[in-house]
Write a protein that holds these residues in place. Sequence first.
Motif, PDB file in Angstrom:
ATOM      1  N   ILE A   1      37.197  50.212  40.228  1.00 55.17           N
ATOM      2  CA  ILE A   1      37.664  50.260  38.846  1.00 55.17           C
ATOM      3  C   ILE A   1      38.668  51.422  38.720  1.00 55.17           C
ATOM      4  O   ILE A   1      38.488  52.465  39.362  1.00 55.17           O
ATOM      5  N   PRO A   2      39.765  51.246  37.968  1.00 53.43           N
ATOM      6  CA  PRO A   2      40.836  52.268  37.979  1.00 53.43           C
ATOM      7  C   PRO A   2      40.337  53.697  37.762  1.00 53.43           C
ATOM      8  O   PRO A   2      40.852  54.632  38.375  1.00 53.43           O
ATOM      9  N   TRP A   3      39.351  53.884  36.912  1.00 55.38           N
ATOM     10  CA  TRP A   3      38.839  55.224  36.621  1.00 55.38           C
ATOM     11  C   TRP A   3      38.302  55.914  37.878  1.00 55.38           C
ATOM     12  O   TRP A   3      38.268  57.129  37.958  1.00 55.38           O
ATOM     13  N   GLU A   4      37.879  55.132  38.864  1.00 51.44           N
ATOM     14  CA  GLU A   4      37.305  55.706  40.083  1.00 51.44           C
ATOM     15  C   GLU A   4      38.254  55.597  41.271  1.00 51.44           C
ATOM     16  O   GLU A   4      37.862  55.878  42.397  1.00 51.44           O
ATOM     17  N   GLN A   5      39.489  55.164  40.999  1.00 48.04           N
ATOM     18  CA  GLN A   5      40.457  55.033  42.100  1.00 48.04           C
ATOM     19  C   GLN A   5      41.114  56.361  42.383  1.00 48.04           C
ATOM     20  O   GLN A   5      41.583  57.041  41.467  1.00 48.04           O
ATOM     21  N   ARG A   6      41.144  56.704  43.652  1.00 48.62           N
ATOM     22  CA  ARG A   6      41.852  57.907  44.079  1.00 48.62           C
ATOM     23  C   ARG A   6      43.361  57.652  43.989  1.00 48.62           C
ATOM     24  O   ARG A   6      43.824  56.548  44.282  1.00 48.62           O
ATOM     25  N   GLY A   7      44.099  58.636  43.582  1.00 46.57           N
ATOM     26  CA  GLY A   7      45.553  58.500  43.576  1.00 46.57           C
ATOM     27  C   GLY A   7      46.107  58.074  42.233  1.00 46.57           C
ATOM     28  O   GLY A   7      47.269  58.353  41.941  1.00 46.57           O
TER      29      GLY A   7
ATOM     30  N   GLY B   1      29.099  61.026  38.357  1.00 48.36           N
ATOM     31  CA  GLY B   1      29.920  62.000  37.648  1.00 48.36           C
ATOM     32  C   GLY B   1      31.063  61.366  36.872  1.00 48.36           C
ATOM     33  O   GLY B   1      31.245  61.620  35.686  1.00 48.36           O
ATOM     34  N   ARG B   2      31.829  60.538  37.541  1.00 47.82           N
ATOM     35  CA  ARG B   2      32.988  59.912  36.878  1.00 47.82           C
ATOM     36  C   ARG B   2      32.556  58.947  35.775  1.00 47.82           C
ATOM     37  O   ARG B   2      33.120  59.005  34.674  1.00 47.82           O
TER      38      ARG B   2
ATOM     39  N   PHE C   1      33.551  59.317  31.847  1.00 50.46           N
ATOM     40  CA  PHE C   1      34.183  58.252  31.052  1.00 50.46           C
ATOM     41  C   PHE C   1      33.370  57.995  29.776  1.00 50.46           C
ATOM     42  O   PHE C   1      33.935  57.858  28.683  1.00 50.46           O
ATOM     43  N   ALA C   2      32.050  57.932  29.947  1.00 48.94           N
ATOM     44  CA  ALA C   2      31.173  57.670  28.790  1.00 48.94           C
ATOM     45  C   ALA C   2      31.351  58.750  27.724  1.00 48.94           C
ATOM     46  O   ALA C   2      31.394  58.457  26.526  1.00 48.94           O
ATOM     47  N   LEU C   3      31.498  59.999  28.182  1.00 53.35           N
ATOM     48  CA  LEU C   3      31.680  61.099  27.218  1.00 53.35           C
ATOM     49  C   LEU C   3      33.044  61.010  26.539  1.00 53.35           C
ATOM     50  O   LEU C   3      33.163  61.230  25.334  1.00 53.35           O
TER      51      LEU C   3
ATOM     52  N   VAL D   1      26.668  50.922  34.601  1.00 42.92           N
ATOM     53  CA  VAL D   1      27.003  49.850  33.652  1.00 42.92           C
ATOM     54  C   VAL D   1      26.960  50.395  32.227  1.00 42.92           C
ATOM     55  O   VAL D   1      27.868  50.171  31.416  1.00 42.92           O
ATOM     56  N   LEU D   2      25.906  51.140  31.946  1.00 46.65           N
ATOM     57  CA  LEU D   2      25.731  51.693  30.601  1.00 46.65           C
ATOM     58  C   LEU D   2      26.868  52.662  30.251  1.00 46.65           C
ATOM     59  O   LEU D   2      27.366  52.680  29.124  1.00 46.65           O
ATOM     60  N   CYS D   3      27.276  53.466  31.240  1.00 43.27           N
ATOM     61  CA  CYS D   3      28.359  54.436  31.003  1.00 43.27           C
ATOM     62  C   CYS D   3      29.653  53.710  30.620  1.00 43.27           C
ATOM     63  O   CYS D   3      30.321  54.098  29.658  1.00 43.27           O
TER      64      CYS D   3
END
Lengths: 261, 133
Positions: A56-62, A94-95, A99-101, A183-185
Motif C-alpha cells: 500500500i502506498p503509505w508503506e512503500q519505500r521511496g 508503526g506506519r 496513518f490512523a492518527l 485493517v482497523l488502522c
Amino acid sequence: MEERPPDPNDPYRPHDLPPPTAPLPPEPPPPAPPPTEWAPSFGGPPPPPPSGLDPIPWEQRGLGFFAGFYETLRLLATSPRKAYERVAVTQAIGRPLGFALLVGWPGILAATLWDIALQSQLDEWMPWMRTQNIERSPILEIIFALAAPLWFPVLLFLVAALQHLFLWMVGGARNSFVQTLRVLCYAQISALAGLVPMCGSLLAAIGHLVLQLIGLSAVHRIGMGRALLALLLPLLLCCGCIAILFSMFGAAWLASMKGGG
Amino acid sequence: MSWRRTGSGDLPIALLWLASAVMALACMPLFPLAARVLPPCALHTLTGIPCFACGSSRAVLAMARGDWLGALALNPLASLGIVAGCVGGFVAPGWVALHAPILAVRGSTARWLRIVAWCAIAAQWVYLILVQR
C-alpha cells in the motif's frame, strides 16, 4: 510381479508419461529457501504482499510522505478492496498507527467541535439523545479530543483485540492479530467524515463498518459473510438487545401509522 | 499447535498491551462516572432477561472497589477477561524481552478451543439468566 516398461502403442497408456523417444525433462531447480522473516520495525520497508502487488502506498519505500499519504487516501476511498489486498502481512504496526492518527485525530477533533457547537440544536431535534445523567463540559471534551494521540492507539488496540477474538470465534482469523489491527488502522480514514456537520459521526460509523468488512475479508482471505458475522457478533451477543429495541420501535411506529392512517 | 519464540517484532504489540493495562488502571477512578453515562441494557429492560454482557460494568466497579469475588459473581467471563488483559499487559513486554515462547493454536486444536469458547459463552448466559443479574 515384474514391472514391464511402458508400451508406446498401448492405447491405455497414461497421457502424462513422456513419449519413449522424447528426452527426459530437465530436473526442476531446487526450491528456493524460505524467505527470512522480515524484521518488523517502525521504519523498515515491509515485504511485498502475498498477492505480488506493491505494498500500500503509505508503506512503500521511496514514495514521499505526502504522495504516499494522498495515494493511500485515494486508494482507500476509491477501491478499498485493492488497497487492503496491498496491505502487507507483517508484524509492523508503526506506519499503520501513524496513518490512523493522521486521519483519525482531525476527525475526532472536528466531530467534537461540531457536537459542542450544535449541541442545543441536537438536543432540540433529538431530545431522547440528551445525556441527563452527567453535566457536559465542552472544555473537557476538547481536551479529551486534543489528547487523542495518547488514547487513540490504545483504543485501536483494544477494539482490534475484541474484533480478532470474535473473528477467531467464527473461524475467520486466518492471519495474525497484527493484521486485524492494521485493517482497523487503515479503516480510520472514515473518521474524516467527522468533518461533516450533523451527520458526520453517523457517516464515519457506516464507512468504518464497510471498510472493516472489506479489509477483514481481504486480509484474512475470508468471505464477506464471515467477516460481517465477526463484526456484528459483539453487537448480537452483548447488545442483541439493540436489534430487539429497533424491531420494537419499528413495530410501534408501524402501529402508530396504522392507527393514524 | 506449535510454539514460537517471541522476537523484537512482537515488542510494539506488547508495549501497546502494556499501555492499555496502564490506562485501564489509571482510569479506574473515572469508572463510576462512566458507568452513569452508559445506557441500561435494553434486552433486560424490555424482557427482564439479561444479555450475555449484563453485569460487566458493575463487575468493573466491583473490581475497582477491590471486591474480586463480587465481580466474578456479576459477570465471570468479563471479570476474568479484564484481569487477564491487565496482568497480560504487564507481563507481555518482559516476556518479549526474554524471547519467551508463545503458543500458536491451529487446526483441530483451534476448532476444539472455539467450541469451548462458545460453550463458555452459553454457560455464562445461562448462569446470568438463572441468577437474574
